[in-house]
Write a protein that holds these residues in place. Structure first.
Motif, PDB file in Angstrom:
ATOM      1  N   LEU A  67      -6.663   0.720   3.385  1.00  0.00           N
ATOM      2  CA  LEU A  67      -5.579   1.403   2.677  1.00  0.00           C
ATOM      3  C   LEU A  67      -4.643   0.427   1.986  1.00  0.00           C
ATOM      4  O   LEU A  67      -4.024   0.773   0.972  1.00  0.00           O
ATOM      5  CB  LEU A  67      -4.795   2.284   3.658  1.00  0.00           C
ATOM      6  N   GLU A  68      -4.536  -0.791   2.517  1.00  0.00           N
ATOM      7  CA  GLU A  68      -3.690  -1.808   1.885  1.00  0.00           C
ATOM      8  C   GLU A  68      -4.151  -2.110   0.463  1.00  0.00           C
ATOM      9  O   GLU A  68      -3.344  -2.515  -0.387  1.00  0.00           O
ATOM     10  CB  GLU A  68      -3.725  -3.095   2.714  1.00  0.00           C
ATOM     11  N   LYS A  69      -5.423  -1.901   0.188  1.00  0.00           N
ATOM     12  CA  LYS A  69      -5.982  -2.185  -1.139  1.00  0.00           C
ATOM     13  C   LYS A  69      -5.851  -1.003  -2.086  1.00  0.00           C
ATOM     14  O   LYS A  69      -6.287  -1.065  -3.242  1.00  0.00           O
ATOM     15  CB  LYS A  69      -7.453  -2.569  -1.003  1.00  0.00           C
ATOM     16  N   LEU A  70      -5.259   0.110  -1.601  1.00  0.00           N
ATOM     17  CA  LEU A  70      -5.128   1.324  -2.401  1.00  0.00           C
ATOM     18  C   LEU A  70      -3.649   1.665  -2.552  1.00  0.00           C
ATOM     19  O   LEU A  70      -3.080   2.387  -1.723  1.00  0.00           O
ATOM     20  CB  LEU A  70      -5.877   2.487  -1.734  1.00  0.00           C
ATOM     21  N   PRO A  71      -2.982   1.160  -3.599  1.00  0.00           N
ATOM     22  CA  PRO A  71      -1.538   1.372  -3.754  1.00  0.00           C
ATOM     23  C   PRO A  71      -1.135   2.845  -3.768  1.00  0.00           C
ATOM     24  O   PRO A  71      -0.040   3.193  -3.318  1.00  0.00           O
ATOM     25  CB  PRO A  71      -1.237   0.713  -5.111  1.00  0.00           C
ATOM     26  N   GLN A  72      -2.013   3.705  -4.261  1.00  0.00           N
ATOM     27  CA  GLN A  72      -1.689   5.126  -4.330  1.00  0.00           C
ATOM     28  C   GLN A  72      -1.693   5.791  -2.958  1.00  0.00           C
ATOM     29  O   GLN A  72      -1.260   6.943  -2.819  1.00  0.00           O
ATOM     30  CB  GLN A  72      -2.668   5.861  -5.262  1.00  0.00           C
ATOM     31  N   GLU A  73      -2.161   5.078  -1.954  1.00  0.00           N
ATOM     32  CA  GLU A  73      -2.216   5.623  -0.584  1.00  0.00           C
ATOM     33  C   GLU A  73      -1.193   4.952   0.327  1.00  0.00           C
ATOM     34  O   GLU A  73      -1.403   4.826   1.527  1.00  0.00           O
ATOM     35  CB  GLU A  73      -3.625   5.442  -0.005  1.00  0.00           C
ATOM     36  N   GLN A  74      -0.066   4.570  -0.263  1.00  0.00           N
ATOM     37  CA  GLN A  74       0.957   3.862   0.502  1.00  0.00           C
ATOM     38  C   GLN A  74       1.444   4.696   1.688  1.00  0.00           C
ATOM     39  O   GLN A  74       1.670   4.175   2.782  1.00  0.00           O
ATOM     40  CB  GLN A  74       2.144   3.534  -0.406  1.00  0.00           C
ATOM     41  N   HIS A  75       1.577   6.016   1.487  1.00  0.00           N
ATOM     42  CA  HIS A  75       2.056   6.883   2.571  1.00  0.00           C
ATOM     43  C   HIS A  75       1.072   6.881   3.746  1.00  0.00           C
ATOM     44  O   HIS A  75       1.478   6.882   4.907  1.00  0.00           O
ATOM     45  CB  HIS A  75       2.263   8.306   2.055  1.00  0.00           C
ATOM     46  N   GLY A  78       1.363   3.611   5.669  1.00  0.00           N
ATOM     47  CA  GLY A  78       2.521   3.641   6.546  1.00  0.00           C
ATOM     48  C   GLY A  78       2.282   4.463   7.797  1.00  0.00           C
ATOM     49  O   GLY A  78       2.680   4.085   8.907  1.00  0.00           O
ATOM     50  N   SER A  79       1.612   5.596   7.631  1.00  0.00           N
ATOM     51  CA  SER A  79       1.308   6.466   8.766  1.00  0.00           C
ATOM     52  C   SER A  79       0.390   5.757   9.761  1.00  0.00           C
ATOM     53  O   SER A  79       0.604   5.826  10.978  1.00  0.00           O
ATOM     54  CB  SER A  79       0.642   7.757   8.268  1.00  0.00           C
ATOM     55  N   VAL A  80      -0.613   5.077   9.250  1.00  0.00           N
ATOM     56  CA  VAL A  80      -1.549   4.345  10.124  1.00  0.00           C
ATOM     57  C   VAL A  80      -0.831   3.198  10.825  1.00  0.00           C
ATOM     58  O   VAL A  80      -1.025   2.959  12.024  1.00  0.00           O
ATOM     59  CB  VAL A  80      -2.755   3.824   9.313  1.00  0.00           C
ATOM     60  N   SER A  81       0.017   2.480  10.099  1.00  0.00           N
ATOM     61  CA  SER A  81       0.769   1.381  10.691  1.00  0.00           C
ATOM     62  C   SER A  81       1.657   1.882  11.825  1.00  0.00           C
ATOM     63  O   SER A  81       1.765   1.240  12.886  1.00  0.00           O
ATOM     64  CB  SER A  81       1.624   0.699   9.615  1.00  0.00           C
ATOM     65  N   ALA A  82       2.270   3.052  11.624  1.00  0.00           N
ATOM     66  CA  ALA A  82       3.115   3.644  12.662  1.00  0.00           C
ATOM     67  C   ALA A  82       2.304   4.006  13.891  1.00  0.00           C
ATOM     68  O   ALA A  82       2.737   3.812  15.033  1.00  0.00           O
ATOM     69  CB  ALA A  82       3.817   4.890  12.113  1.00  0.00           C
ATOM     70  N   ARG A  83       1.084   4.520  13.647  1.00  0.00           N
ATOM     71  CA  ARG A  83       0.234   4.906  14.776  1.00  0.00           C
ATOM     72  C   ARG A  83      -0.230   3.678  15.560  1.00  0.00           C
ATOM     73  O   ARG A  83      -0.275   3.700  16.790  1.00  0.00           O
ATOM     74  CB  ARG A  83      -0.993   5.673  14.236  1.00  0.00           C
ATOM     75  N   GLU A 102       7.922  -1.926  12.079  1.00  0.00           N
ATOM     76  CA  GLU A 102       8.865  -2.295  11.016  1.00  0.00           C
ATOM     77  C   GLU A 102       8.250  -2.074   9.645  1.00  0.00           C
ATOM     78  O   GLU A 102       8.906  -1.544   8.730  1.00  0.00           O
ATOM     79  CB  GLU A 102       9.289  -3.753  11.185  1.00  0.00           C
ATOM     80  N   SER A 103       6.992  -2.466   9.496  1.00  0.00           N
ATOM     81  CA  SER A 103       6.299  -2.249   8.223  1.00  0.00           C
ATOM     82  C   SER A 103       6.181  -0.764   7.908  1.00  0.00           C
ATOM     83  O   SER A 103       6.396  -0.331   6.766  1.00  0.00           O
ATOM     84  CB  SER A 103       4.909  -2.890   8.282  1.00  0.00           C
ATOM     85  N   ALA A 104       5.846   0.025   8.937  1.00  0.00           N
ATOM     86  CA  ALA A 104       5.709   1.475   8.744  1.00  0.00           C
ATOM     87  C   ALA A 104       7.023   2.106   8.304  1.00  0.00           C
ATOM     88  O   ALA A 104       7.053   2.964   7.417  1.00  0.00           O
ATOM     89  CB  ALA A 104       5.226   2.125  10.039  1.00  0.00           C
ATOM     90  N   ALA A 105       8.124   1.674   8.922  1.00  0.00           N
ATOM     91  CA  ALA A 105       9.429   2.234   8.568  1.00  0.00           C
ATOM     92  C   ALA A 105       9.752   1.992   7.104  1.00  0.00           C
ATOM     93  O   ALA A 105      10.180   2.915   6.381  1.00  0.00           O
ATOM     94  CB  ALA A 105      10.511   1.633   9.464  1.00  0.00           C
ATOM     95  N   GLU A 106       9.542   0.760   6.632  1.00  0.00           N
ATOM     96  CA  GLU A 106       9.851   0.438   5.236  1.00  0.00           C
ATOM     97  C   GLU A 106       8.934   1.192   4.275  1.00  0.00           C
ATOM     98  O   GLU A 106       9.382   1.716   3.252  1.00  0.00           O
ATOM     99  CB  GLU A 106       9.741  -1.074   5.014  1.00  0.00           C
ATOM    100  N   THR A 107       7.649   1.245   4.614  1.00  0.00           N
ATOM    101  CA  THR A 107       6.687   1.914   3.737  1.00  0.00           C
ATOM    102  C   THR A 107       6.979   3.408   3.636  1.00  0.00           C
ATOM    103  O   THR A 107       6.960   3.996   2.545  1.00  0.00           O
ATOM    104  CB  THR A 107       5.252   1.715   4.259  1.00  0.00           C
ATOM    105  N   LEU A 108       7.257   4.039   4.767  1.00  0.00           N
ATOM    106  CA  LEU A 108       7.484   5.483   4.759  1.00  0.00           C
ATOM    107  C   LEU A 108       8.832   5.843   4.152  1.00  0.00           C
ATOM    108  O   LEU A 108       8.979   6.927   3.582  1.00  0.00           O
ATOM    109  CB  LEU A 108       7.354   6.046   6.181  1.00  0.00           C
ATOM    110  N   LYS A 109       9.811   4.957   4.260  1.00  0.00           N
ATOM    111  CA  LYS A 109      11.088   5.208   3.567  1.00  0.00           C
ATOM    112  C   LYS A 109      10.868   5.245   2.060  1.00  0.00           C
ATOM    113  O   LYS A 109      11.458   6.071   1.355  1.00  0.00           O
ATOM    114  CB  LYS A 109      12.111   4.130   3.939  1.00  0.00           C
ATOM    115  N   GLU A 110      10.011   4.346   1.572  1.00  0.00           N
ATOM    116  CA  GLU A 110       9.708   4.330   0.140  1.00  0.00           C
ATOM    117  C   GLU A 110       8.937   5.574  -0.276  1.00  0.00           C
ATOM    118  O   GLU A 110       9.122   6.095  -1.377  1.00  0.00           O
ATOM    119  CB  GLU A 110       8.891   3.076  -0.207  1.00  0.00           C
ATOM    120  N   SER A 111       8.054   6.058   0.604  1.00  0.00           N
ATOM    121  CA  SER A 111       7.203   7.196   0.260  1.00  0.00           C
ATOM    122  C   SER A 111       7.900   8.543   0.423  1.00  0.00           C
ATOM    123  O   SER A 111       7.691   9.456  -0.379  1.00  0.00           O
ATOM    124  CB  SER A 111       5.937   7.180   1.128  1.00  0.00           C
ATOM    125  N   PHE A 112       8.715   8.674   1.474  1.00  0.00           N
ATOM    126  CA  PHE A 112       9.274   9.978   1.820  1.00  0.00           C
ATOM    127  C   PHE A 112      10.787  10.046   1.788  1.00  0.00           C
ATOM    128  O   PHE A 112      11.353  11.119   1.939  1.00  0.00           O
ATOM    129  CB  PHE A 112       8.804  10.387   3.225  1.00  0.00           C
TER     130      PHE A 112
END
Length: 254
Positions: A67-75, A78-83, A102-112
Motif C-alpha cells: 500500500l505504501e507504493k499506492l498513493p491513492q490508498e493512503q487511507h 493508515g488503517s493497516v499501520s494502526a492495526r 504514530e504513522s497511522a495517526a498522521e496518515t489518517l488525519k490527512e485522509s479523514f
C-alpha cells in the motif's frame, strides 16, 4: 474455505488453506498489489482469530509494504499501520508499536480529518503504550487528545470514550496528580451511570477505583497501588474507508 474452517474451529485445516492462498497471492503482488494487499488483510484476520498474532502481523506488514507504493490508498495504509500497532501493543512489543501508531495517526488525519473517530482510537493506544513504558506525562497527553476526539466523534457517553476518560485518570494517578485523576474518574462514573443496568459491573468497578484514588490522595501512599495498565482499543481502526470521512471536523459518527 479457511474462513469457514476457522468458524468451525478446525484450525489445522484452516492454516493449510491460508498457506496455499498466501502462496498464490505472493505471485500476484506485482500485477495486482491492491487486491493482494486486501487479501493479506483478510488472511491476517483469520490468523488473528486463531491467536496466531506473529503471522497476522507479518501479513499486515506485507500488505502495508504494497500500500505504501499506492498513493491513492493512503487511507488503507493508515488503517493497516494502526492495526499493526494495535497487535504489537497487544503482544507486548510496545516500543515497536509506537512508530506504527504514530504513522497511522498522521496518515489518517490527512485522509479523514483530525477529529475522525479512528484517529481517537489510535491516540488512546499511543497513551496505553507510553503508560506501559512508564512515561505517564506523555501518556496523559495522548489520552487527552483521544478523549477530545472521541467526545466529538462518537460522544462522551460511548463505552470507548468512557474508557479513554478512565485511561486519562490512570495517567494522572501515575503522575501522582490525584486531583485530576479523581476528576476524570468521576466523569467516567457519571457517564457509566447513563448506561443504566447494562453497565452495572463497569460502574461498580469504576467506583472502587475512585475510592482507592481518594484513599491514596489522602494518605500519600504510593501510586503503585493504582493500576497503570491501559487497555488498547481495536475498534475504529480495522477498516477505515473514504466514505466514512465526516462532513466536517465536528460531525458526529452516526
Amino acid at each position: 474455505m479457511a474462513k469457514a474452517l476457522v468458524s468451525q474451529e478446525k484450525f489445522a485445516d484452516a492454516k493449510r488453506c491460508l498457506e496455499i492462498a498466501s502462496g498464490i497471492l505472493d505471485k500476484k503482488e506485482n500485477s495486482k498489489p491492491l487486491e493482494v494487499s486486501e487479501a493479506y488483510m483478510e488472511i491476517s484476520m483469520q490468523y488473528e482469530t486463531m491467536n496466531e498474532f506473529e503471522t497476522a502481523i507479518s501479513l499486515l506488514k506485507r500488505a502495508h509494504a504494497l500500500l505504501e507504493k499506492l498513493p491513492q490508498e493512503q487511507h488503507s495504509e493508515g488503517s493497516v499501520s494502526a492495526r499493526i500497532g494495535w497487535l504489537l501493543l497487544l503482544t507486548g512489543k510496545v516500543t515497536q508499536a509506537i512508530p506504527f501508531l504514530e504513522s497511522a495517526a498522521e496518515t489518517l488525519k490527512e485522509s479523514f480529518g483530525p477529529k475522525h473517530f479512528g484517529v481517537g482510537y489510535i491516540y488512546n493506544n499511543l497513551g496505553a503504550a507510553y503508560l506501559e513504558l512508564e512515561r505517564p506525562q506523555t501518556a496523559a497527553q495522548m489520552f487527552a487528545v483521544a478523549k477530545d476526539i472521541m467526545d466529538v466523534s462518537i460522544g462522551p457517553h460511548h463505552v470507548d470514550s468512557i474508557e479513554a476518560c478512565q485511561n486519562l485518570s490512570k495517567a494522572y494517578a501515575a503522575m501522582e496528580s490525584y486531583a485530576l485523576a479523581i476528576e476524570f474518574q468521576q466523569k467516567a462514573i457519571n457517564a457509566w451511570e447513563g448506561h443504566g443496568r447494562t453497565a452495572e459491573d463497569e460502574h461498580r468497578e469504576a467506583c472502587k477505583v475512585l475510592d482507592q484514588l481518594k484513599i491514596t490522595a489522602l494518605d500519600g501512599s504510593s501510586s503503585k497501588k493504582y493500576p497503570k495498565k491501559a487497555l488498547p482499543l481495536p475498534q475504529g481502526t480495522r477498516s477505515l474507508q473514504p466514505n466514512q470521512l465526516p462532513d466536517s471536523p465536528n460531525s458526529r459518527r452516526q
